[in-house]
Design a protein around this motif. Sequence first.
Motif, PDB file in Angstrom:
ATOM      1  N   VAL A  80       0.856  -1.189   0.000  1.00 23.20           N
ATOM      2  CA  VAL A  80       0.000   0.000   0.000  1.00 23.20           C
ATOM      3  C   VAL A  80       0.887   1.232   0.000  1.00 23.20           C
ATOM      4  CG1 VAL A  80      -1.582   1.361   1.414  1.00 23.20           C
ATOM      5  CG2 VAL A  80      -1.924  -1.079   1.192  1.00 23.20           C
ATOM      6  N   GLU A  81       0.862   2.011  -1.047  1.00 21.32           N
ATOM      7  CA  GLU A  81       1.808   3.125  -1.116  1.00 21.32           C
ATOM      8  C   GLU A  81       1.367   4.375  -0.408  1.00 21.32           C
ATOM      9  OE1 GLU A  81       4.039   2.238  -5.326  1.00 21.32           O
ATOM     10  OE2 GLU A  81       2.688   3.928  -5.122  1.00 21.32           O
TER      11      GLU A  81
ATOM     12  N   VAL B  95      -0.428   1.558   7.742  1.00 23.47           N
ATOM     13  CA  VAL B  95      -1.476   0.609   8.124  1.00 23.47           C
ATOM     14  C   VAL B  95      -1.452   0.317   9.618  1.00 23.47           C
ATOM     15  CG1 VAL B  95      -1.429  -0.526   5.887  1.00 23.47           C
ATOM     16  CG2 VAL B  95       0.030  -1.375   7.701  1.00 23.47           C
ATOM     17  N   LYS B  96      -2.518  -0.311  10.109  1.00 21.81           N
ATOM     18  CA  LYS B  96      -2.538  -0.778  11.489  1.00 21.81           C
ATOM     19  C   LYS B  96      -2.914  -2.244  11.515  1.00 21.81           C
ATOM     20  CE  LYS B  96      -7.205   0.905  12.324  1.00 21.81           C
ATOM     21  NZ  LYS B  96      -8.014   1.984  12.837  1.00 21.81           N
ATOM     22  N   LEU B  97      -2.417  -2.919  12.540  1.00 21.02           N
ATOM     23  CA  LEU B  97      -2.693  -4.338  12.715  1.00 21.02           C
ATOM     24  C   LEU B  97      -3.612  -4.500  13.916  1.00 21.02           C
ATOM     25  CD1 LEU B  97      -2.053  -7.451  12.425  1.00 21.02           C
ATOM     26  CD2 LEU B  97      -0.172  -7.038  14.007  1.00 21.02           C
ATOM     27  N   GLU B  98      -4.714  -5.205  13.717  1.00 24.58           N
ATOM     28  CA  GLU B  98      -5.610  -5.443  14.856  1.00 24.58           C
ATOM     29  C   GLU B  98      -5.801  -6.926  15.041  1.00 24.58           C
ATOM     30  OE1 GLU B  98      -9.129  -2.924  14.220  1.00 24.58           O
ATOM     31  OE2 GLU B  98      -7.975  -1.408  15.323  1.00 24.58           O
ATOM     32  N   ILE B  99      -5.835  -7.337  16.310  1.00 24.59           N
ATOM     33  CA  ILE B  99      -6.013  -8.756  16.610  1.00 24.59           C
ATOM     34  C   ILE B  99      -7.329  -8.935  17.356  1.00 24.59           C
ATOM     35  CG2 ILE B  99      -5.031 -10.745  17.796  1.00 24.59           C
ATOM     36  CD1 ILE B  99      -2.290  -9.442  17.394  1.00 24.59           C
ATOM     37  N   TYR B 100      -8.183  -9.749  16.780  1.00 18.47           N
ATOM     38  CA  TYR B 100      -9.488 -10.007  17.397  1.00 18.47           C
ATOM     39  C   TYR B 100      -9.552 -11.433  17.906  1.00 18.47           C
ATOM     40  CZ  TYR B 100     -11.159  -5.623  15.511  1.00 18.47           C
ATOM     41  OH  TYR B 100     -11.332  -4.291  15.244  1.00 18.47           O
ATOM     42  N   LYS B 101     -10.348 -11.621  18.966  1.00 21.97           N
ATOM     43  CA  LYS B 101     -10.517 -12.986  19.492  1.00 21.97           C
ATOM     44  C   LYS B 101     -12.002 -13.294  19.576  1.00 21.97           C
ATOM     45  CE  LYS B 101      -6.472 -14.091  22.180  1.00 21.97           C
ATOM     46  NZ  LYS B 101      -5.787 -13.854  23.432  1.00 21.97           N
TER      47      LYS B 101
ATOM     48  N   VAL C 179      -5.311  -6.493   8.913  1.00 20.95           N
ATOM     49  CA  VAL C 179      -4.511  -5.302   8.645  1.00 20.95           C
ATOM     50  C   VAL C 179      -5.353  -4.347   7.826  1.00 20.95           C
ATOM     51  CG1 VAL C 179      -2.464  -4.399   7.494  1.00 20.95           C
ATOM     52  CG2 VAL C 179      -2.349  -6.577   8.693  1.00 20.95           C
ATOM     53  N   THR C 180      -5.426  -3.109   8.263  1.00 25.91           N
ATOM     54  CA  THR C 180      -6.254  -2.148   7.544  1.00 25.91           C
ATOM     55  C   THR C 180      -5.518  -0.812   7.453  1.00 25.91           C
ATOM     56  OG1 THR C 180      -8.284  -0.868   7.667  1.00 25.91           O
ATOM     57  CG2 THR C 180      -7.421  -1.649   9.724  1.00 25.91           C
ATOM     58  N   GLU C 181      -5.968   0.071   6.567  1.00 27.59           N
ATOM     59  CA  GLU C 181      -5.362   1.399   6.466  1.00 27.59           C
ATOM     60  C   GLU C 181      -5.476   2.105   7.811  1.00 27.59           C
ATOM     61  OE1 GLU C 181      -7.542   3.069   3.284  1.00 27.59           O
ATOM     62  OE2 GLU C 181      -6.083   2.512   1.768  1.00 27.59           O
ATOM     63  N   GLU C 182      -4.436   2.870   8.133  1.00 30.99           N
ATOM     64  CA  GLU C 182      -4.338   3.492   9.457  1.00 30.99           C
ATOM     65  C   GLU C 182      -5.593   4.220   9.900  1.00 30.99           C
ATOM     66  OE1 GLU C 182      -1.147   3.590  11.280  1.00 30.99           O
ATOM     67  OE2 GLU C 182      -2.557   4.081  12.863  1.00 30.99           O
ATOM     68  N   ALA C 183      -6.134   5.042   9.008  1.00 31.45           N
ATOM     69  CA  ALA C 183      -7.293   5.836   9.427  1.00 31.45           C
ATOM     70  C   ALA C 183      -8.597   5.163   9.036  1.00 31.45           C
ATOM     71  CB  ALA C 183      -7.194   7.232   8.833  1.00 31.45           C
ATOM     72  N   GLY C 184      -8.507   3.902   8.657  1.00 31.91           N
ATOM     73  CA  GLY C 184      -9.726   3.199   8.234  1.00 31.91           C
ATOM     74  C   GLY C 184     -10.522   2.695   9.428  1.00 31.91           C
ATOM     75  N   ILE C 185     -11.773   2.483   9.224  1.00 31.89           N
ATOM     76  CA  ILE C 185     -12.623   1.972  10.306  1.00 31.89           C
ATOM     77  C   ILE C 185     -13.037   0.560   9.955  1.00 31.89           C
ATOM     78  CG2 ILE C 185     -14.666   2.412  11.697  1.00 31.89           C
ATOM     79  CD1 ILE C 185     -14.721   5.227  10.460  1.00 31.89           C
ATOM     80  N   LEU C 186     -12.976  -0.310  10.950  1.00 28.72           N
ATOM     81  CA  LEU C 186     -13.321  -1.710  10.729  1.00 28.72           C
ATOM     82  C   LEU C 186     -14.601  -2.030  11.488  1.00 28.72           C
ATOM     83  CD1 LEU C 186     -11.652  -3.631   9.100  1.00 28.72           C
ATOM     84  CD2 LEU C 186     -10.552  -4.389  11.184  1.00 28.72           C
TER      85      LEU C 186
END
Lengths: 280, 209
Positions: B154-155, B159-165, B174-181
Motif C-alpha cells: 500500500v503506497e 497501516v494498522k494491525l488489529e487482533i481479534y478474538k 490489517v487495515t489502512e491506518e485511518a480506516g474503520i473496521l
Amino acid sequence: MSNNRQDFNVSGRLALGPGEYGNLHFSGSGRLTGDITCTSISSSGALTSEGSIDCEEQIKCSGAFHCKGSVRTKALGCSGSTHIDGGLETGKLECSGSVKIDGSCSGESIETSGSLAVKGSLEGKSLDVSGSVKVGKSVKMEIIDTQGSVSIGGDCEAERFISAGRLDISGLLNAGEIKIRLSKADSRIADIGGERIEVRRAARSGIFDFNPYRGTLDAGSIEGDDIYLENTKARNVRGTRVYIGSRCEIDTVEYTGSFEKDADAVVKNLVKVGSGADIQ
Amino acid sequence: MEEALITKKELLELTGISYGALYRWKRKNLIPDDWFIHRATFTGQETFFPREKILERVEKIKELKDSMSLDEIAEIFNPKPRAVSLTPGEIENLRIASENALELFIRGKTDAGPFSFEQSVEIRLLDKILKSGAIDGSDALSAAELAGEVLRSVEKESVKLEIYKKQGVAFSLVTEEAGILFTDRTAEKAASFSLAQITAELKQILDRI
C-alpha cells in the motif's frame, strides 16, 4: 579507529594526494589534490582542495579556504574566508568571516556573525545570524533568530522566526511564531503564514533620529491566528484575532474572531467571516 | 480531466480549522506542498486545493491529532523507509526489540540479518505483539509478516494491525491506518498496533544514535 592515518603540519607549501589523513595543520599554503578523509583540519594560511573533504572532527580556518568539491564535517569554524563549490553538510557551522557555498547547506546549528551566502538551499535545526545571510533557494529550520540582514530566494519555514533587521524573502514565510522587528530600511516578504504573527516598526535610534518611523514591510498575504502589525503594507490580512497598528496600509482584512485598528491605520475593506475557527 | 478545486477560504469555513493550523500542517508535511495550487483570479492571487483530497485529508488529521503527535501523523501519509542495516546485536542494544522477538523472527524466517528498515519495523511489531500477550509463537510471526507485506504494497498510507478474538480463536486484520473496521459484535479486539507509530519510534531511535 584507524591508527594508520598520518598527521601533517605544513608551514611551507605542500600538496597532499587523495587518501586518509589524521590531523592536518596548515600555516603555509596547502593543496589537496583529490578527495580526502581526515580527522581534523586547521588552516591559518591558504588551503585549496581539488576534491571533496570528509572530516571526522572539525575544520577550523582563519585564512583562505577554497574547496572545489563538497565538505562533510562535524564542525566548521571560519574566521577567514571560505568558499565551497559543492555542498556543505555539517553539525555545527560557526562563521565570523565569510562563508560562500555554491551548493546547498545542511547544518544542525548554524551561527554567523559574518556573512553567509548559500546559492542552494539551507536546512537544519537552528540558525543564528548577527551578520548577514543570503540563501538562493529555500530555508527550513526549527529556530531562526536573526539580527542582521536576511535575503531568501525561495520559501522559509521554521517553528520560530525571530528577526530584527532587514528582510527580503521572495517566497512564503511559514512559521509557528513570527516576531519581526523591522529596520529603518524597507523589508519585503512575498507572503506570510503562521500562528502568531507580530511585526513591529524599528526602535527609535536616539534623540537625533528625525525620521524615527521609517522602514516598512511590504507583503502580499498575511494569514494567521493572532496577527499584530505596524508599518506594514499588505494586500490581504486574514486571521482569527487581527490588530492593525499605526502606519499600516491594508487592502482587505478578513477576520473570524476579533478586529482592532489604530486610528491612523488604513484598511480599505473589512470583512467578518464565518463564526470563528474552532481548530487552531 | 481537471479535478474539482476548493479555495483556501472555503476549506477553512467548511472544516472549522484556522489559518495557523493549516500552515502548521503544511510545515509538518501533513498536507503535500503540491496540493497548494496558486491561481490568478480577478481578486488577485488565490490558493486552491484539490477538493476531495483535501477535505478527506483534513478530516483524517482532525480525527488523529488528539491521539497522535503531528510527526506520527506525518508518518502515516508519507511512509518513508530509511536505508539502514541493523545486526541482531544492534537491534537488541538499541532496544528496538527484545531477544525473544529477535529469536522468533530469525528462526521463523531463517534469516540471521543484518536487517533493513522494513524488517526492523516488523521485528519491533513482533516484539509488541508478544508483549501484549494477545497471541504468540508462529501466530504472532504471521501477523507481523502480514502487516509488513501490506505496508509494502500500500503506497499512499500507513497501516494498522488489529487482533481479534472470538471463542478462543484469534485472527489478525490489517487495515489502512485511518480506516474503520466493523466486526462481529461477539469478537473482542485483543490488541491494536499502529505501523505509523512504530515507524516513527524506530526513526526516533535511529536519530538518537
